[in-house]
Design a protein around this motif. Structure first.
Motif, PDB file in Angstrom:
ATOM      1  N   ARG A 122      45.311 -25.693 -36.078  1.00 43.08           N
ATOM      2  CA  ARG A 122      45.364 -25.394 -34.637  1.00 43.08           C
ATOM      3  C   ARG A 122      46.559 -26.128 -34.052  1.00 43.08           C
ATOM      4  NH1 ARG A 122      40.291 -26.484 -30.606  1.00 43.08           N
ATOM      5  NH2 ARG A 122      39.301 -25.056 -32.092  1.00 43.08           N
ATOM      6  N   ASN A 123      47.449 -25.392 -33.399  1.00 42.30           N
ATOM      7  CA  ASN A 123      48.664 -26.018 -32.873  1.00 42.30           C
ATOM      8  C   ASN A 123      48.387 -26.772 -31.578  1.00 42.30           C
ATOM      9  OD1 ASN A 123      48.757 -24.177 -30.702  1.00 42.30           O
ATOM     10  ND2 ASN A 123      50.228 -22.835 -31.712  1.00 42.30           N
ATOM     11  N   ALA A 124      49.442 -27.323 -30.996  1.00 44.22           N
ATOM     12  CA  ALA A 124      49.274 -28.173 -29.814  1.00 44.22           C
ATOM     13  C   ALA A 124      48.787 -27.407 -28.595  1.00 44.22           C
ATOM     14  CB  ALA A 124      50.600 -28.870 -29.492  1.00 44.22           C
ATOM     15  N   TYR A 125      48.877 -26.080 -28.623  1.00 44.40           N
ATOM     16  CA  TYR A 125      48.379 -25.246 -27.532  1.00 44.40           C
ATOM     17  C   TYR A 125      46.929 -24.815 -27.752  1.00 44.40           C
ATOM     18  CZ  TYR A 125      53.294 -24.862 -26.224  1.00 44.40           C
ATOM     19  OH  TYR A 125      54.592 -25.139 -25.853  1.00 44.40           O
ATOM     20  N   GLY A 126      46.360 -25.238 -28.874  1.00 46.56           N
ATOM     21  CA  GLY A 126      44.992 -24.852 -29.195  1.00 46.56           C
ATOM     22  C   GLY A 126      44.885 -23.534 -29.918  1.00 46.56           C
ATOM     23  N   GLU A 127      46.019 -22.948 -30.304  1.00 47.77           N
ATOM     24  CA  GLU A 127      46.035 -21.644 -30.981  1.00 47.77           C
ATOM     25  C   GLU A 127      45.908 -21.831 -32.491  1.00 47.77           C
ATOM     26  OE1 GLU A 127      49.135 -20.178 -27.530  1.00 47.77           O
ATOM     27  OE2 GLU A 127      49.805 -21.061 -29.424  1.00 47.77           O
ATOM     28  N   ARG A 128      45.067 -21.003 -33.092  1.00 49.63           N
ATOM     29  CA  ARG A 128      44.783 -21.153 -34.517  1.00 49.63           C
ATOM     30  C   ARG A 128      45.728 -20.296 -35.366  1.00 49.63           C
ATOM     31  NH1 ARG A 128      40.425 -24.138 -35.535  1.00 49.63           N
ATOM     32  NH2 ARG A 128      38.831 -24.392 -33.926  1.00 49.63           N
ATOM     33  N   TYR A 129      46.001 -20.774 -36.565  1.00 47.78           N
ATOM     34  CA  TYR A 129      46.736 -20.009 -37.576  1.00 47.78           C
ATOM     35  C   TYR A 129      45.710 -19.619 -38.649  1.00 47.78           C
ATOM     36  CZ  TYR A 129      50.857 -22.165 -35.397  1.00 47.78           C
ATOM     37  OH  TYR A 129      51.819 -22.588 -34.506  1.00 47.78           O
ATOM     38  N   ALA A 186      64.826 -25.151 -35.493  1.00 48.12           N
ATOM     39  CA  ALA A 186      64.027 -25.720 -36.585  1.00 48.12           C
ATOM     40  C   ALA A 186      63.088 -26.802 -36.061  1.00 48.12           C
ATOM     41  CB  ALA A 186      64.945 -26.282 -37.660  1.00 48.12           C
ATOM     42  N   THR A 187      63.568 -27.568 -35.082  1.00 45.16           N
ATOM     43  CA  THR A 187      62.723 -28.619 -34.505  1.00 45.16           C
ATOM     44  C   THR A 187      61.495 -28.033 -33.830  1.00 45.16           C
ATOM     45  OG1 THR A 187      64.601 -30.103 -34.154  1.00 45.16           O
ATOM     46  CG2 THR A 187      62.644 -30.475 -32.794  1.00 45.16           C
ATOM     47  N   ALA A 188      61.673 -26.995 -33.030  1.00 51.18           N
ATOM     48  CA  ALA A 188      60.533 -26.391 -32.339  1.00 51.18           C
ATOM     49  C   ALA A 188      59.551 -25.773 -33.322  1.00 51.18           C
ATOM     50  CB  ALA A 188      61.027 -25.340 -31.355  1.00 51.18           C
ATOM     51  N   ARG A 189      60.064 -25.158 -34.374  1.00 49.81           N
ATOM     52  CA  ARG A 189      59.187 -24.571 -35.378  1.00 49.81           C
ATOM     53  C   ARG A 189      58.364 -25.643 -36.083  1.00 49.81           C
ATOM     54  NH1 ARG A 189      60.198 -19.246 -36.770  1.00 49.81           N
ATOM     55  NH2 ARG A 189      61.870 -18.295 -35.558  1.00 49.81           N
ATOM     56  N   ARG A 190      58.983 -26.780 -36.326  1.00 45.64           N
ATOM     57  CA  ARG A 190      58.232 -27.866 -36.947  1.00 45.64           C
ATOM     58  C   ARG A 190      57.175 -28.418 -35.999  1.00 45.64           C
ATOM     59  NH1 ARG A 190      62.292 -31.508 -40.752  1.00 45.64           N
ATOM     60  NH2 ARG A 190      62.670 -29.866 -42.290  1.00 45.64           N
ATOM     61  N   LEU A 191      57.505 -28.487 -34.738  1.00 50.44           N
ATOM     62  CA  LEU A 191      56.518 -28.967 -33.767  1.00 50.44           C
ATOM     63  C   LEU A 191      55.339 -27.997 -33.668  1.00 50.44           C
ATOM     64  CD1 LEU A 191      58.847 -30.304 -30.921  1.00 50.44           C
ATOM     65  CD2 LEU A 191      57.547 -31.645 -32.604  1.00 50.44           C
ATOM     66  N   LEU A 192      55.627 -26.708 -33.728  1.00 46.91           N
ATOM     67  CA  LEU A 192      54.558 -25.716 -33.682  1.00 46.91           C
ATOM     68  C   LEU A 192      53.739 -25.699 -34.971  1.00 46.91           C
ATOM     69  CD1 LEU A 192      56.295 -22.731 -31.861  1.00 46.91           C
ATOM     70  CD2 LEU A 192      54.307 -24.030 -31.062  1.00 46.91           C
ATOM     71  N   ALA A 212      49.878 -34.185 -28.444  1.00 46.39           N
ATOM     72  CA  ALA A 212      49.816 -32.736 -28.233  1.00 46.39           C
ATOM     73  C   ALA A 212      50.523 -32.348 -26.936  1.00 46.39           C
ATOM     74  CB  ALA A 212      48.362 -32.270 -28.204  1.00 46.39           C
ATOM     75  N   GLN A 213      50.335 -33.130 -25.886  1.00 47.33           N
ATOM     76  CA  GLN A 213      51.008 -32.859 -24.619  1.00 47.33           C
ATOM     77  C   GLN A 213      52.523 -32.965 -24.779  1.00 47.33           C
ATOM     78  OE1 GLN A 213      49.822 -35.444 -21.435  1.00 47.33           O
ATOM     79  NE2 GLN A 213      50.871 -34.270 -19.862  1.00 47.33           N
ATOM     80  N   SER A 214      52.986 -33.959 -25.548  1.00 49.90           N
ATOM     81  CA  SER A 214      54.416 -34.128 -25.776  1.00 49.90           C
ATOM     82  C   SER A 214      54.985 -32.952 -26.555  1.00 49.90           C
ATOM     83  CB  SER A 214      54.679 -35.429 -26.542  1.00 49.90           C
ATOM     84  OG  SER A 214      54.270 -36.555 -25.789  1.00 49.90           O
ATOM     85  N   VAL A 215      54.240 -32.455 -27.531  1.00 50.52           N
ATOM     86  CA  VAL A 215      54.690 -31.299 -28.311  1.00 50.52           C
ATOM     87  C   VAL A 215      54.800 -30.069 -27.420  1.00 50.52           C
ATOM     88  CG1 VAL A 215      54.041 -29.695 -30.149  1.00 50.52           C
ATOM     89  CG2 VAL A 215      53.861 -32.172 -30.522  1.00 50.52           C
ATOM     90  N   ARG A 216      53.792 -29.836 -26.601  1.00 47.21           N
ATOM     91  CA  ARG A 216      53.839 -28.673 -25.706  1.00 47.21           C
ATOM     92  C   ARG A 216      55.032 -28.761 -24.761  1.00 47.21           C
ATOM     93  NH1 ARG A 216      48.224 -29.847 -25.434  1.00 47.21           N
ATOM     94  NH2 ARG A 216      48.450 -30.722 -23.328  1.00 47.21           N
TER      95      ARG A 216
END
Length: 364
Positions: A122-129, A186-192, A212-216
């Protein structure tokens, strides 16, 4: 010096010439899929079919119900005629004089993830993979290790090749991908790709919400036109490292002293995907398998750098499916102890010849 090739069970079952054809490449080992993700593949040489659509992740060995609790793999619904496809294919390879490695994909399963969304990344937005099982969950670790133990109990294979022995992230798994237009760095993809499921949040403790807030904030800043700021994810990366090291250690224990455990990996703890991102000094498989699919010079530099950071043997995973491929001499000189060639079942005649030539040149 060991040379092996990858193959699928459907390359061999129903083709009486397949094992000999592979042996004639000069390889001594075949890395054969025992548990694998969904895929569509072509079989250029099979006498009965050309396109195989494996619609979901599956185990290609008999699934013994009493050995599983909680999560369990599916049998291949498109191939119900033979419940022991791995055993049948492995026997053909052994008869042709080849050793067999069991190729196990551990945490990449849309089928298991769809049935058990609570144990997915689950990513920092709460969305599941849904394609990514999170190994922070005990149920996922038990599932992965049962795959290992069942193969070891049912087959006398010389080695296990572990793929996806950790987290999958943003870049690996969805259908009909529609994310390129956002031009994520690449940085944003790693954060996600960082996981904030309940199990990972528990491991992080009170820092979970802040991180999680910092990632978002970082991802949103980039999506809206500003560079993504750096995020200190040390605690989460350390958590990943601990979980992966424990998985590898337990897999080696299950494998016993007679089987090697080969880990598809890269020496970058931020990486998620089939090649797990780890610090090579913190994990101790019997060999690291490094993907060397790009430029040969870059791959050689990667091997040299890895050889300076670990005493664990390095296996170069090369692909003959690229248009431009110069063989493996430079990789062997850079420190590769063995080579695995991708992929005997998918390759055209010309590309099979590339594998044969590379093995011959390396051995001479």
């Amino acid at each position: 010096m060991g040379h092996g090739v990858f193959a699928y069970t459907w390359d061999l079952i129903g083709d009486p010439d397949a094992a000999v054809r592979i042996a004639e490449l000069g390889a001594d080992t075949v890395t054969l899929q025992a548990a694998y993700h969904a895929v569509r593949g072509i079989t250029p040489w099979h006498p009965a079919h050309r396109v195989v659509h494996a619609e979901h992740a599956a185990a290609y060995f008999p699934i013994r119900p009493d050995r599983w609790s909680g999560l369990r793999p599916l049998a291949p619904s498109w191939a119900v005629d033979n419940p022991d496809r791995f055993g049948t294919a492995a026997a053909a390879l052994t008869a042709a004089g080849l050793s067999v490695e069991a190729w196990l994909v551990l945490t990449h399963s849309s089928a298991v993830g769809a049935a058990h969304p609570d144990v997915t990344v689950r990513n920092a937005y709460g969305e599941r993979y849904p394609y990514a099982l999170c190994p922070s969950h005990q149920a996922v670790r038990e599932y992965a290790l049962t795959l290992v133990s069942e193969v070891c109990d049912q087959y006398d294979v010389g080695a296990l090749m572990l793929e996806a022995c950790g987290w999958l992230g943003f870049d690996h798994g969805s259908h009909h991908e529609k994310t390129d237009g956002a031009e994520l760095s690449a940085t944003a993809r790693r954060l996600l790709s960082l996981c904030f499921c309940p199990a990972c949040r528990t491991a992080l403790g009170s820092d979970a919400d802040r991180m999680a807030q910092s990632v978002r904030a970082a991802v949103d800043a980039e999506l809206h036109g500003s560079p993504a700021p750096n995020i200190d994810a040390t605690a989460l990366l350390n958590h990943r490292a601990t979980v992966i090291a424990d998985l590898v250690r337990e897999a080696k224990s299950l494998a016993g002293g007679d089987r090697r455990v080969l880990l598809m990996a890269t020496d970058d703890p931020w990486v998620t995907g089939p090649d797990v991102g780890v610090d090579f000094q913190s994990v101790q498989p019997d060999a690291f398998v490094l993907k060397c699919w790009g430029d040969a010079g870059a791959a050689a530099r990667q091997l040299k750098a890895a050889a300076q950071r670990t005493d664990v043997p390095l296996v170069a995973n090369v692909t003959a499916l690229n248009e431009h491929w110069d063989g493996v001499t430079e990789l062997l000189e850079a420190g590769a102890a063995e080579v695995r060639y991708y992929h005997a079942g998918l390759a055209s005649q010309a590309r099979l010849e590339r594998i044969r030539t590379a093995i011959t040149e390396a051995r001479s």
